[in-house]
Design an enzyme around this catalytic site. Structure first.
Site, PDB file in Angstrom:
ATOM      1  N   ASP A   8       3.545 -10.393   5.551  1.00  0.00           N
ATOM      2  CA  ASP A   8       3.230  -8.706   5.448  1.00  0.00           C
ATOM      3  C   ASP A   8       3.165  -8.309   4.144  1.00  0.00           C
ATOM      4  O   ASP A   8       3.335  -9.230   3.043  1.00  0.00           O
ATOM      5  CB  ASP A   8       4.557  -8.274   5.992  1.00  0.00           C
ATOM      6  CG  ASP A   8       4.204  -6.966   6.186  1.00  0.00           C
ATOM      7  OD1 ASP A   8       3.042  -6.503   6.708  1.00  0.00           O
ATOM      8  OD2 ASP A   8       5.289  -6.079   5.771  1.00  0.00           O
ATOM      9  N   ASP A  10       3.260  -4.672   2.898  1.00  0.00           N
ATOM     10  CA  ASP A  10       3.786  -3.392   2.469  1.00  0.00           C
ATOM     11  C   ASP A  10       5.563  -3.534   2.451  1.00  0.00           C
ATOM     12  O   ASP A  10       5.979  -3.953   3.547  1.00  0.00           O
ATOM     13  CB  ASP A  10       3.451  -2.093   3.202  1.00  0.00           C
ATOM     14  CG  ASP A  10       1.856  -1.758   2.987  1.00  0.00           C
ATOM     15  OD1 ASP A  10       1.603  -1.880   1.797  1.00  0.00           O
ATOM     16  OD2 ASP A  10       1.320  -1.581   3.820  1.00  0.00           O
TER      17      ASP A  10
END
Length: 226
Positions: A8, A10
């Protein structure tokens, strides 16, 4: 047999949310309404953190400004955004994690719900070739044309991350079973579906809900940022 390493973006590789920060940047430079857009940007982010985000509604909001300006103007703003917001947020701990997997020969990809206009230059800066992100649509389907404000296919969000990852693997002529181990690093409970799919889920700077789930399931927890 090589391994698969998914990340991922953020609050996982970055100690901030590039989607929210792009919205704040647009507010700061006066490209959007400074009151209404700012309030909606923060409200959508709160919904995301709470696990209640209406993704189609958010995408209509987030992609609308892209349709209002030329690609040249957007690219110039993004260069400024990278310099002012993203580059200072790229930390050695995240780069070291990526380097560990690249050095091992793992196939690496960033899998993010944030749209590819915002995230592709970030992935490039991080040295990650493969990006799985929500794809903004363009006028007449020309990839170099003005953005339309709509999106293509399945958003890379929650279960959609599995769909999009499997589509990407298929394009490479690969399947999950081609990898001895598959890793996914994420901070968010929204990513539990993909974390359940891989052999090695790693909760990374996890939110409270994911931290609890990881502790209950015996998943490793790491902290890249303080």
């Amino acid at each position: 047999m090589n391994n698969l390493a998914l990340f991922d973006l953020d609050h996982t590789l970055l100690p901030t949310d590039s989607d929210k920060e792009w919205g704040r940047f647009l507010v700061r430079i006066g490209a959007v309404d400074k009151v209404a857009y700012a309030q909606a940007n923060e409200a959508f982010y709160a919904d995301y953190r709470a696990g209640t985000l209406d993704m189609p509604a958010f995408l209509r909001f987030a992609l609308a400004p892209l349709s209002q300006y030329s690609r040249a103007q957007l690219d110039a703003w993004h260069d400024q955004f990278m310099q002012e917001v993203i580059l200072p947020a790229i930390l050695p701990s995240a780069l070291a994690l990526l380097d560990k997997h690249r050095s091992a020969g793992d196939l690496c990809a960033i899998v993010t719900a944030t749209n590819s206009f915002v995230t592709r230059p970030i992935a490039r800066q991080l040295g990650v070739e493969h990006l799985i992100a929500t794809e903004p649509a363009t006028v007449d389907g020309n990839p170099n044309a003005r953005f339309s404000g709509d999106y293509l296919g399945t958003p890379s969000f929650r279960e959609g991350k599995i769909v999009r990852t499997e589509q990407w693997l298929s394009q490479l002529g690969k399947r999950w079973s081609d990898f001895e181990r598959s890793y996914f690093y994420s901070d968010s409970a929204n990513d539990i579906p993909l974390m359940e799919k891989v052999t090695d889920p790693i909760a990374t700077n996890p939110d409270d809900t994911l931290r609890t789930a990881a502790q209950q399931r015996g998943w490793p927890i790491i902290e890249l940022f303080q």
